[in-house]
Design a protein around this motif. Structure first.
Motif, PDB file in Angstrom:
ATOM      1  N   ALA A  22       0.818  -1.208   0.000  1.00 41.57           N
ATOM      2  CA  ALA A  22       0.000   0.000   0.000  1.00 41.57           C
ATOM      3  C   ALA A  22       0.851   1.258   0.000  1.00 41.57           C
ATOM      4  O   ALA A  22       0.403   2.315  -0.418  1.00 41.57           O
ATOM      5  CB  ALA A  22      -0.927   0.006   1.212  1.00 41.57           C
ATOM      6  N   THR A  23       2.083   1.175   0.491  1.00 38.62           N
ATOM      7  CA  THR A  23       2.941   2.352   0.566  1.00 38.62           C
ATOM      8  C   THR A  23       3.877   2.475  -0.627  1.00 38.62           C
ATOM      9  O   THR A  23       4.694   3.366  -0.679  1.00 38.62           O
ATOM     10  CB  THR A  23       3.787   2.300   1.854  1.00 38.62           C
ATOM     11  OG1 THR A  23       4.639   1.150   1.803  1.00 38.62           O
ATOM     12  CG2 THR A  23       2.897   2.230   3.073  1.00 38.62           C
ATOM     13  N   ALA A  24       3.805   1.538  -1.535  1.00 37.61           N
ATOM     14  CA  ALA A  24       4.664   1.605  -2.711  1.00 37.61           C
ATOM     15  C   ALA A  24       3.929   0.986  -3.887  1.00 37.61           C
ATOM     16  O   ALA A  24       3.122   0.083  -3.721  1.00 37.61           O
ATOM     17  CB  ALA A  24       5.974   0.857  -2.460  1.00 37.61           C
ATOM     18  N   SER A  25       4.167   1.489  -5.075  1.00 31.48           N
ATOM     19  CA  SER A  25       3.545   0.918  -6.263  1.00 31.48           C
ATOM     20  C   SER A  25       4.087  -0.487  -6.490  1.00 31.48           C
ATOM     21  O   SER A  25       5.132  -0.863  -5.960  1.00 31.48           O
ATOM     22  CB  SER A  25       3.848   1.781  -7.490  1.00 31.48           C
ATOM     23  OG  SER A  25       5.213   1.687  -7.834  1.00 31.48           O
ATOM     24  N   ASN A  26       3.359  -1.272  -7.297  1.00 33.81           N
ATOM     25  CA  ASN A  26       3.800  -2.630  -7.603  1.00 33.81           C
ATOM     26  C   ASN A  26       5.213  -2.643  -8.168  1.00 33.81           C
ATOM     27  O   ASN A  26       6.035  -3.471  -7.791  1.00 33.81           O
ATOM     28  CB  ASN A  26       2.839  -3.278  -8.604  1.00 33.81           C
ATOM     29  CG  ASN A  26       1.549  -3.722  -7.943  1.00 33.81           C
ATOM     30  OD1 ASN A  26       1.502  -3.888  -6.730  1.00 33.81           O
ATOM     31  ND2 ASN A  26       0.507  -3.889  -8.737  1.00 33.81           N
ATOM     32  N   ILE A  27       5.496  -1.732  -9.075  1.00 36.69           N
ATOM     33  CA  ILE A  27       6.791  -1.756  -9.741  1.00 36.69           C
ATOM     34  C   ILE A  27       7.922  -1.412  -8.779  1.00 36.69           C
ATOM     35  O   ILE A  27       9.014  -1.972  -8.872  1.00 36.69           O
ATOM     36  CB  ILE A  27       6.786  -0.800 -10.968  1.00 36.69           C
ATOM     37  CG1 ILE A  27       7.984  -1.110 -11.893  1.00 36.69           C
ATOM     38  CG2 ILE A  27       6.779   0.652 -10.551  1.00 36.69           C
ATOM     39  CD1 ILE A  27       7.904  -2.449 -12.551  1.00 36.69           C
ATOM     40  N   GLU A  28       7.643  -0.529  -7.827  1.00 37.94           N
ATOM     41  CA  GLU A  28       8.671  -0.215  -6.821  1.00 37.94           C
ATOM     42  C   GLU A  28       8.918  -1.421  -5.923  1.00 37.94           C
ATOM     43  O   GLU A  28      10.074  -1.745  -5.593  1.00 37.94           O
ATOM     44  CB  GLU A  28       8.228   0.987  -5.979  1.00 37.94           C
ATOM     45  CG  GLU A  28       8.240   2.298  -6.742  1.00 37.94           C
ATOM     46  CD  GLU A  28       7.622   3.428  -5.931  1.00 37.94           C
ATOM     47  OE1 GLU A  28       6.875   3.130  -4.981  1.00 37.94           O
ATOM     48  OE2 GLU A  28       7.867   4.598  -6.262  1.00 37.94           O
ATOM     49  N   PHE A  29       7.849  -2.081  -5.542  1.00 39.69           N
ATOM     50  CA  PHE A  29       7.946  -3.263  -4.699  1.00 39.69           C
ATOM     51  C   PHE A  29       8.750  -4.367  -5.404  1.00 39.69           C
ATOM     52  O   PHE A  29       9.653  -4.983  -4.837  1.00 39.69           O
ATOM     53  CB  PHE A  29       6.522  -3.727  -4.383  1.00 39.69           C
ATOM     54  CG  PHE A  29       6.436  -4.986  -3.583  1.00 39.69           C
ATOM     55  CD1 PHE A  29       7.131  -5.126  -2.399  1.00 39.69           C
ATOM     56  CD2 PHE A  29       5.632  -6.039  -4.008  1.00 39.69           C
ATOM     57  CE1 PHE A  29       7.035  -6.280  -1.642  1.00 39.69           C
ATOM     58  CE2 PHE A  29       5.524  -7.190  -3.268  1.00 39.69           C
ATOM     59  CZ  PHE A  29       6.229  -7.318  -2.080  1.00 39.69           C
ATOM     60  N   ILE A  62      14.855  -6.950 -18.204  1.00 39.76           N
ATOM     61  CA  ILE A  62      13.529  -6.817 -17.588  1.00 39.76           C
ATOM     62  C   ILE A  62      12.520  -6.333 -18.629  1.00 39.76           C
ATOM     63  O   ILE A  62      12.776  -5.386 -19.377  1.00 39.76           O
ATOM     64  CB  ILE A  62      13.560  -5.835 -16.405  1.00 39.76           C
ATOM     65  CG1 ILE A  62      14.569  -6.296 -15.353  1.00 39.76           C
ATOM     66  CG2 ILE A  62      12.171  -5.694 -15.792  1.00 39.76           C
ATOM     67  CD1 ILE A  62      14.289  -7.666 -14.771  1.00 39.76           C
ATOM     68  N   THR A  63      11.381  -6.990 -18.654  1.00 43.21           N
ATOM     69  CA  THR A  63      10.271  -6.567 -19.514  1.00 43.21           C
ATOM     70  C   THR A  63       9.052  -6.319 -18.645  1.00 43.21           C
ATOM     71  O   THR A  63       8.747  -7.112 -17.749  1.00 43.21           O
ATOM     72  CB  THR A  63       9.938  -7.644 -20.555  1.00 43.21           C
ATOM     73  OG1 THR A  63      11.098  -7.902 -21.354  1.00 43.21           O
ATOM     74  CG2 THR A  63       8.804  -7.198 -21.466  1.00 43.21           C
ATOM     75  N   CYS A  64       8.371  -5.220 -18.909  1.00 44.76           N
ATOM     76  CA  CYS A  64       7.164  -4.867 -18.150  1.00 44.76           C
ATOM     77  C   CYS A  64       5.966  -4.818 -19.077  1.00 44.76           C
ATOM     78  O   CYS A  64       6.090  -4.700 -20.296  1.00 44.76           O
ATOM     79  CB  CYS A  64       7.325  -3.503 -17.479  1.00 44.76           C
ATOM     80  SG  CYS A  64       8.660  -3.405 -16.271  1.00 44.76           S
ATOM     81  N   HIS A  69      -4.967  -0.845 -14.629  1.00 43.66           N
ATOM     82  CA  HIS A  69      -4.914   0.472 -13.997  1.00 43.66           C
ATOM     83  C   HIS A  69      -3.760   1.310 -14.544  1.00 43.66           C
ATOM     84  O   HIS A  69      -3.383   2.312 -13.955  1.00 43.66           O
ATOM     85  CB  HIS A  69      -4.780   0.316 -12.479  1.00 43.66           C
ATOM     86  CG  HIS A  69      -5.887  -0.464 -11.857  1.00 43.66           C
ATOM     87  ND1 HIS A  69      -7.165   0.035 -11.734  1.00 43.66           N
ATOM     88  CD2 HIS A  69      -5.924  -1.729 -11.351  1.00 43.66           C
ATOM     89  CE1 HIS A  69      -7.940  -0.873 -11.147  1.00 43.66           C
ATOM     90  NE2 HIS A  69      -7.198  -1.958 -10.917  1.00 43.66           N
ATOM     91  N   ARG A  70      -3.207   0.857 -15.681  1.00 42.86           N
ATOM     92  CA  ARG A  70      -2.108   1.565 -16.340  1.00 42.86           C
ATOM     93  C   ARG A  70      -0.876   1.651 -15.450  1.00 42.86           C
ATOM     94  O   ARG A  70      -0.082   2.572 -15.539  1.00 42.86           O
ATOM     95  CB  ARG A  70      -2.521   2.967 -16.789  1.00 42.86           C
ATOM     96  CG  ARG A  70      -3.769   3.027 -17.649  1.00 42.86           C
ATOM     97  CD  ARG A  70      -3.599   2.202 -18.907  1.00 42.86           C
ATOM     98  NE  ARG A  70      -2.526   2.722 -19.766  1.00 42.86           N
ATOM     99  CZ  ARG A  70      -1.987   2.069 -20.795  1.00 42.86           C
ATOM    100  NH1 ARG A  70      -2.386   0.840 -21.043  1.00 42.86           N
ATOM    101  NH2 ARG A  70      -1.038   2.618 -21.515  1.00 42.86           N
ATOM    102  N   MET A  71      -0.728   0.663 -14.574  1.00 38.50           N
ATOM    103  CA  MET A  71       0.456   0.596 -13.730  1.00 38.50           C
ATOM    104  C   MET A  71       1.362  -0.512 -14.270  1.00 38.50           C
ATOM    105  O   MET A  71       0.898  -1.608 -14.558  1.00 38.50           O
ATOM    106  CB  MET A  71       0.072   0.288 -12.283  1.00 38.50           C
ATOM    107  CG  MET A  71      -0.759   1.392 -11.633  1.00 38.50           C
ATOM    108  SD  MET A  71       0.192   2.897 -11.409  1.00 38.50           S
ATOM    109  CE  MET A  71       1.318   2.371 -10.116  1.00 38.50           C
ATOM    110  N   PRO A  72       2.670  -0.246 -14.428  1.00 45.48           N
ATOM    111  CA  PRO A  72       3.552  -1.278 -14.966  1.00 45.48           C
ATOM    112  C   PRO A  72       3.795  -2.397 -13.965  1.00 45.48           C
ATOM    113  O   PRO A  72       3.773  -2.186 -12.749  1.00 45.48           O
ATOM    114  CB  PRO A  72       4.841  -0.510 -15.254  1.00 45.48           C
ATOM    115  CG  PRO A  72       4.831   0.636 -14.297  1.00 45.48           C
ATOM    116  CD  PRO A  72       3.391   1.013 -14.134  1.00 45.48           C
ATOM    117  N   THR A  73       4.020  -3.580 -14.481  1.00 45.15           N
ATOM    118  CA  THR A  73       4.385  -4.728 -13.659  1.00 45.15           C
ATOM    119  C   THR A  73       5.394  -5.570 -14.429  1.00 45.15           C
ATOM    120  O   THR A  73       5.355  -5.627 -15.660  1.00 45.15           O
ATOM    121  CB  THR A  73       3.148  -5.568 -13.285  1.00 45.15           C
ATOM    122  OG1 THR A  73       3.527  -6.586 -12.378  1.00 45.15           O
ATOM    123  CG2 THR A  73       2.490  -6.190 -14.500  1.00 45.15           C
TER     124      THR A  73
END
Length: 451
Positions: A22-29, A62-64, A69-73
C-alpha cells in the motif's frame, strides 16, 4: 535503525513479502526485491543498469507490461548468458506475482531450487539450464501449472523426477537432461499430452519406457539416451505419429524393433545404438521415408539387411556395425544417393560388394571391416569422389585393387589389411595428396607402395 534495516532485508528474502504494498507501487515493490537479489550476487557489476534511480522497466533483461490500472508490472526476467554468480534463495519470488518468463540459463547460479519458486503462479517459461544448481527438483514445481517450457538441463541436480510433474498439463517442452536423476520415468508423464519435446538423456534413470508414453500424441522429439533404461520399446509408440527424433542409445533395452515403428512416418532420426536389441530389422522400415539418420550399431540384431532400406531416399547416416547381421548387402542400397556415412563393420555379412555402391556419390565414410565379404573390390568404388574414410580390412576380398581407386582424391584413411588382394598397387593411389593412413598388411601385393 541499523538493526531494523537488517531485519527488513532478512525477511524480504523469505518466500513471502513483508513490504507494505500500500505504501509503494507494484513496480517499486518488485524493483526492491530484484535489487536485494542483485546485492547478494557476486557479480553485481554485470547488472549496472539496475539502480533505484531508474524504473525497473529500463533495466537489463527486464520486460514490463501495464495492467488494467495503467500501472507497470514486471512480466519477464531474461538474464541468460551474462555470467551471473549467486543463488536463487536470495530472490523474493512472492514479490513477482505477474512474472511469465524467468530465464537465468548459462550462468553460474548455484545452490538449490527453492520451494517458494512455486509463488510464480503465472510462469509459462522457466529456464535454469546450464548452471551449477544442486539438490533435488522440488515437488512444488508441479504447482506451476501454466508452465509451457521447463528447462533444467546441465546442472548437478540429483534425486528422482517428481510425481507432481503430472500436473504440468500445459507443458510443450521439458528438458531435464544431463543432470544426475535416478529412478524411473514416472507413469504420470502420460498426462502431459501437449508435450512436443521430452529430453531425459544423460541421467541414471532406470526401469522401462512406460506404455503411457503413447499418450503423448503431439511429441516430436524424444531423447532418453545414456541412461540405464531396460525393458522393451513399448508397442504404444504407434501413437506417436508426429515423432521426428527418437534417441534411445546407450541403455539396456532388449527385444526387437517393434513393427509399430512403421507408423512413425515423420521420423527423421532413429537411434538405438548401444543397447541389447535382437531380432532382424523389420520390413516396416520401408515406411520411414523421411529418415535421415538410422543408427542401430552395437546391438545383437541378426538376420539380413532388408532390401526395403532402399526406400529411405533421404538417408544420410546409416550405422549397423557390431551386430550379428548375415547375408549380403542388397543392391538396392545404391538408391541411397544422399548417404554420407555407411558403417557395417563387425558383422557376418557375406557375398560381394555390390557395384551399386558406386551410386553413393555423397559418401564420405564407408566401413565394412570384419565381415565375410568375398570377391573383388568393384571399380565403381572409384566414383565415390567425396570418400574420406574407407575400411575394408578383415574380409576375404581377392583380386587386384582397381585403378579407379586412384580417383578418390579426398581419401585420408584407407585400410585394406587382412584380405587376399594381390598384384601391384595403382601408381596414382595417393595422387590427391591427402592420404594419411594406408593399411596393406597380410595381403599379396607386389611392387612399390606409391606414397
Amino acid at each position: 535503525m541499523a538493526v531494523l534495516s537488517l531485519l527488513v532485508l532478512f525477511f524480504s528474502n523469505l518466500c513471502f513479502p513483508v513490504l507494505n504494498v500500500a505504501t509503494a507501487s507494484n513496480i517499486e515493490f518488485q524493483g526492491r526485491a530484484l535489487l536485494q537479489w542483485k546485492m547478494a550476487l557476486k557479480t553485481q557489476e554485470l547488472l549496472d543498469t539496475w539502480t533505484s534511480k531508474t524504473s525497473p522497466c529500463n533495466w537489463t533483461g527486464i520486460t514490463c507490461r501495464y495492467n488494467g490500472h495503467r500501472m507497470p508490472t514486471i512480466t519477464r526476467v531474461q538474464l541468460g548468458q551474462l555470467g551471473l554468480e549467486g543463488e536463487l534463495e536470495t530472490l523474493n519470488f512472492s514479490a513477482l506475482p505477474s512474472l511469465r518468463v524467468l530465464n537465468l540459463s548459462n550462468n553460474h547460479v548455484h545452490g538449490s531450487i527453492p520451494t517458494c519458486i512455486s509463488a510464480l503462479s503465472k510462469l509459462t517459461i522457466l529456464d535454469l539450464s546450464a548452471n551449477n544448481l544442486t539438490g533435488i527438483i522440488p515437488s512444488e514445481l508441479g504447482n506451476l501449472t501454466r508452465l509451457k517450457t521447463l528447462w533444467l538441463f546441465e546442472n548437478q541436480i540429483s534425486g528422482s523426477i517428481p510425481l507432481s510433474f503430472g500436473k504440468l498439463k500445459n507443458l510443450n517442452s521439458l528438458d531435464i537432461s544431463a543432470i544426475s536423476l535416478v529412478g524411473s520415468i514416472p507413469l504420470v508423464f502420460g498426462n502431459l499430452t501437449k508435450l512436443n519435446v521430452l529430453y531425459l538423456w544423460g541421467n541414471d534413470l532406470d526401469g522401462s519406457i512406460p506404455c503411457d508414453i503413447g499418450n503423448l500424441v503431439n511429441l516430436r522429439d524424444f531423447e532418453i539416451s545414456d541412461n540405464q533404461i531396460t525393458g522393451h520399446i513399448p508397442h504404444s509408440i504407434r501413437n506417436l505419429t508426429k515423432l521426428e527424433t527418437f534417441y534411445l542409445s546407450g541403455n539396456n533395452i532388449k527385444g526387437s524393433i517393434p513393427g509399430e515403428v512403421g507408423n512413425l512416418m515423420n521420423l527423421r532420426d532413429f537411434n538405438i545404438y548401444d543397447n541389447q536389441m535382437t531380432c532382424p530389422i523389420p520390413d516396416c522400415i520401408r515406411n520411414l521415408t523421411k529418415l535421415e539418420s538410422l543408427h542401430l550399431g552395437k546391438n545383437n540384431i541378426n538376420g539380413s539387411i532388408p532390401s526395403e532400406i532402399g526406400n529411405l531416399l533421404n538417408l544420410r547416416d546409416f550405422g549397423l556395425y557390431e551386430n550379428q547381421i548375415t547375408s549380403s548387402i542388397p543392391p538396392r542400397i545404391g538408391n541411397l544417393t544422399k548417404l554420407e556415412s555407411f558403417y557395417l563393420g563387425n558383422n557376418n555379412i557375406n557375398g560381394f560388394i555390390p557395384s551399386e555402391i558406386g551410386n553413393l556419390v555423397n559418401l564420405k565414410y564407408f566401413g565394412l571391416y570384419k565381415n565375410q565379404i568375398t570377391g573383388s573390390i568393384p571399380p565403381s568404388l572409384g566414383s565415390l569422389k567425396c570418400l574420406i574414410y574407407l575400411n575394408l580390412d578383415n574380409n576375404h576380398l581377392s583380386g587386384i585393387l582397381p585403378i579407379e581407386i586412384s580417383n578418390l582424391t579426398n581419401l585420408m584413411y584407407l585400410q585394406l589389411s587382412y584380405n587376399n588382394l594381390s598384384d601391384n598397387l595403382p601408381p596414382d593411389l595417393a595422387k590427391g595428396g591427402l592420404l594419411q593412413y594406408l593399411g596393406l598388411s597380410y595381403n599379396n601385393f607386389q611392387g612399390p607402395i606409391p606414397l
